[in-house]
Design an enzyme around this catalytic site. Sequence first.
Site, short mmCIF file in Angstrom:
data_model
loop_
_atom_site.label_atom_id
_atom_site.label_comp_id
_atom_site.label_asym_id
_atom_site.label_seq_id
_atom_site.Cartn_x
_atom_site.Cartn_y
_atom_site.Cartn_z
N ASP A 167 0.83 -1.20 0.00
CA ASP A 167 0.00 0.00 0.00
C ASP A 167 0.87 1.26 0.00
OD1 ASP A 167 -2.49 -1.32 -0.01
OD2 ASP A 167 -2.34 -1.69 2.14
N GLY A 168 1.98 1.18 0.72
CA GLY A 168 2.92 2.32 0.78
C GLY A 168 3.44 2.67 -0.61
N GLU A 189 -4.83 9.79 4.47
CA GLU A 189 -5.20 10.70 5.55
C GLU A 189 -4.20 11.83 5.73
OE1 GLU A 189 -2.27 8.58 6.41
OE2 GLU A 189 -3.85 7.26 7.13
N ARG A 249 -7.30 19.01 22.95
CA ARG A 249 -5.97 18.85 23.55
C ARG A 249 -5.65 17.37 23.57
NH1 ARG A 249 -8.07 23.14 25.90
NH2 ARG A 249 -6.82 25.02 26.07
N ASP A 309 -2.77 14.21 21.55
CA ASP A 309 -1.64 13.95 20.66
C ASP A 309 -1.86 14.53 19.26
OD1 ASP A 309 -0.30 12.68 22.63
OD2 ASP A 309 -0.27 10.70 21.71
N ALA A 346 -5.57 10.21 20.93
CA ALA A 346 -5.32 10.36 22.37
C ALA A 346 -5.67 11.75 22.91
CB ALA A 346 -3.85 10.03 22.68
P1 NAD Z 1 3.68 1.09 5.03
O1 NAD Z 1 3.62 0.96 3.56
O2 NAD Z 1 4.49 0.16 5.83
O3 NAD Z 1 2.18 1.10 5.58
C1 NAD Z 1 1.93 0.87 6.91
C2 NAD Z 1 0.80 -0.13 6.99
O4 NAD Z 1 -0.42 0.53 6.65
C3 NAD Z 1 0.93 -1.33 6.04
O5 NAD Z 1 0.56 -2.50 6.72
C4 NAD Z 1 -0.08 -1.01 4.94
O6 NAD Z 1 -0.61 -2.15 4.29
C5 NAD Z 1 -1.15 -0.29 5.73
N1 NAD Z 1 -2.00 0.58 4.91
C6 NAD Z 1 -1.64 1.64 4.17
N2 NAD Z 1 -2.71 2.15 3.57
C7 NAD Z 1 -3.76 1.39 3.93
C8 NAD Z 1 -5.14 1.43 3.66
N3 NAD Z 1 -5.66 2.38 2.88
N4 NAD Z 1 -5.93 0.50 4.22
C9 NAD Z 1 -5.44 -0.46 5.03
N5 NAD Z 1 -4.14 -0.55 5.35
C10 NAD Z 1 -3.31 0.38 4.80
O7 NAD Z 1 4.20 2.51 5.46
P2 NAD Z 1 3.97 3.92 4.84
O8 NAD Z 1 4.25 3.99 3.42
O9 NAD Z 1 4.68 4.88 5.73
O10 NAD Z 1 2.39 4.06 5.04
C11 NAD Z 1 1.82 5.22 5.49
C12 NAD Z 1 0.50 4.85 6.06
O11 NAD Z 1 0.71 4.14 7.26
C13 NAD Z 1 -0.27 6.07 6.46
O12 NAD Z 1 -1.03 6.58 5.39
C14 NAD Z 1 -1.11 5.56 7.60
O13 NAD Z 1 -2.42 5.22 7.18
C15 NAD Z 1 -0.42 4.30 8.07
N6 NAD Z 1 -0.10 4.48 9.48
C16 NAD Z 1 -0.80 3.75 10.39
C17 NAD Z 1 -0.59 3.94 11.74
C18 NAD Z 1 -1.39 3.13 12.72
O14 NAD Z 1 -2.25 2.36 12.28
N7 NAD Z 1 -1.18 3.31 14.02
C19 NAD Z 1 0.35 4.86 12.19
C20 NAD Z 1 1.05 5.59 11.25
C21 NAD Z 1 0.82 5.40 9.88
#
Ligand code: NAD
Length: 281
Positions: A63-64, A141, A166, A168, A203
Amino acid sequence: MDEKEETTLAVGIPAGRLKSFAVETRDDSFSNELRKRICDYLTDFQLRYDEKEPDIVISVGGDGTMLQAFHRYVHRLNDTSFVGVHTGHLGFYADWTAAEVEKLVISIARNSFKIVEYPLLQVAVSYTDGNKEASYLALNECTVRSAEGLLAAEVLIREEKFETFRGDGLCFSTPTGSTAYNKGLAGAIIHPSLASIQLAEIASINNRVYRTLGSPVILPKHHHCQVRPVTDERFNVTIDHLSTLHHHVRQIEFVVAREKIRFARFRPFPFWRRVRDSFIG
Ligand code: NAD
C-alpha cells in the site's frame, strides 16, 4: 459479494486505450525484478514506457508503494489510472499477486476494463506571516500534531467553533484511508462510494477542564472543517507517508477534494471483501 457495489463509480473503457505506462516499486530486489518483467512484456505489446505522462501506473510492492505512486502523479489524476501488484500480504490498493503478473499485463494490453474513482482529501494550510497557502491531496489521511508535545487546537466545522482539542493529534481520513491509520484510532470503516472525510482523535485529554467529543465524526462532501492553533503556531502535518513541519499556521482546512483517484479494474475487487480478507481472514 460482486462488483455491483462499485458500479455507481465505475466507467467502462474499451481495450486498446492504454498506450503508455510507468511502474513504481518498493525498490526491493523482488519488486524491481517484477518491474523489469512488466516493462519487457508491455513493451512487447507495443506499449510505451513513459515515466512523465503514463496512461497507467503499475504499483509493485504494498500500500505504501501505491501512496508513493499517487504522490508522484498527483498532478495528472485526470489522465492516469493506477493498478497495484502486491509482493507481500494482500494490500488495500493492490489486488494482483506477483504470480499473476503475466495475466495483468495481457489485461492491460488487450482487455477492456473499468475505471473506479475514489474520493480524496483536500488539505489547505494558510499562514499568519503572509506566506502563500499550501495545498495538498491525501489518498489515505492527513494528521495534525504539535511541533513538540501536546497539540492544542480549535476545531471548527463550517467556520463554527466545535471544540478545543488537547491531545496527541487529529486524523482526517478519506474513505479508502478509513482502513489505515483511522482504523487504529477506532474510526469507522467507510465505503468509498460515500464521498466524505472522517475526523478521529489521537489520544485526546478528557477531564473536568478539557472536553472533546471523543467520537469519530464523518463529514459529507459539502462540509468543511478547520483546525486553528490555540497558542503554538507550529504544526507537524502528515499527508499519507509524507511529513512536514509548518510554522506560523493560521488555519488548516479539510474538505472532500474535487479530484479523485482512478483505479483500473480488470476484474472485481470489492471493498468489503478486501476488508474481510485483510482483517478477519
Ligand atoms: P507502510 O507501507 O508500511 O504502511 C503501513 C501499513 O499501513 C501497512 O501495513 C499497509 O498495508 C497499511 N496501509 C496503508 N494504507 C492502507 C489502507 N488504505 N488501508 C489499510 N491498510 C493500509 O508505510 P507507509 O508507506 O509509511 O504508510 C503510510 C501509512 O501508514 C499512512 O497513510 C497511515 O495510514 C499508516 N499508518 C498507520 C498507523 C497506525 O495504524 N497506528 C500509524 C502511522 C501510519
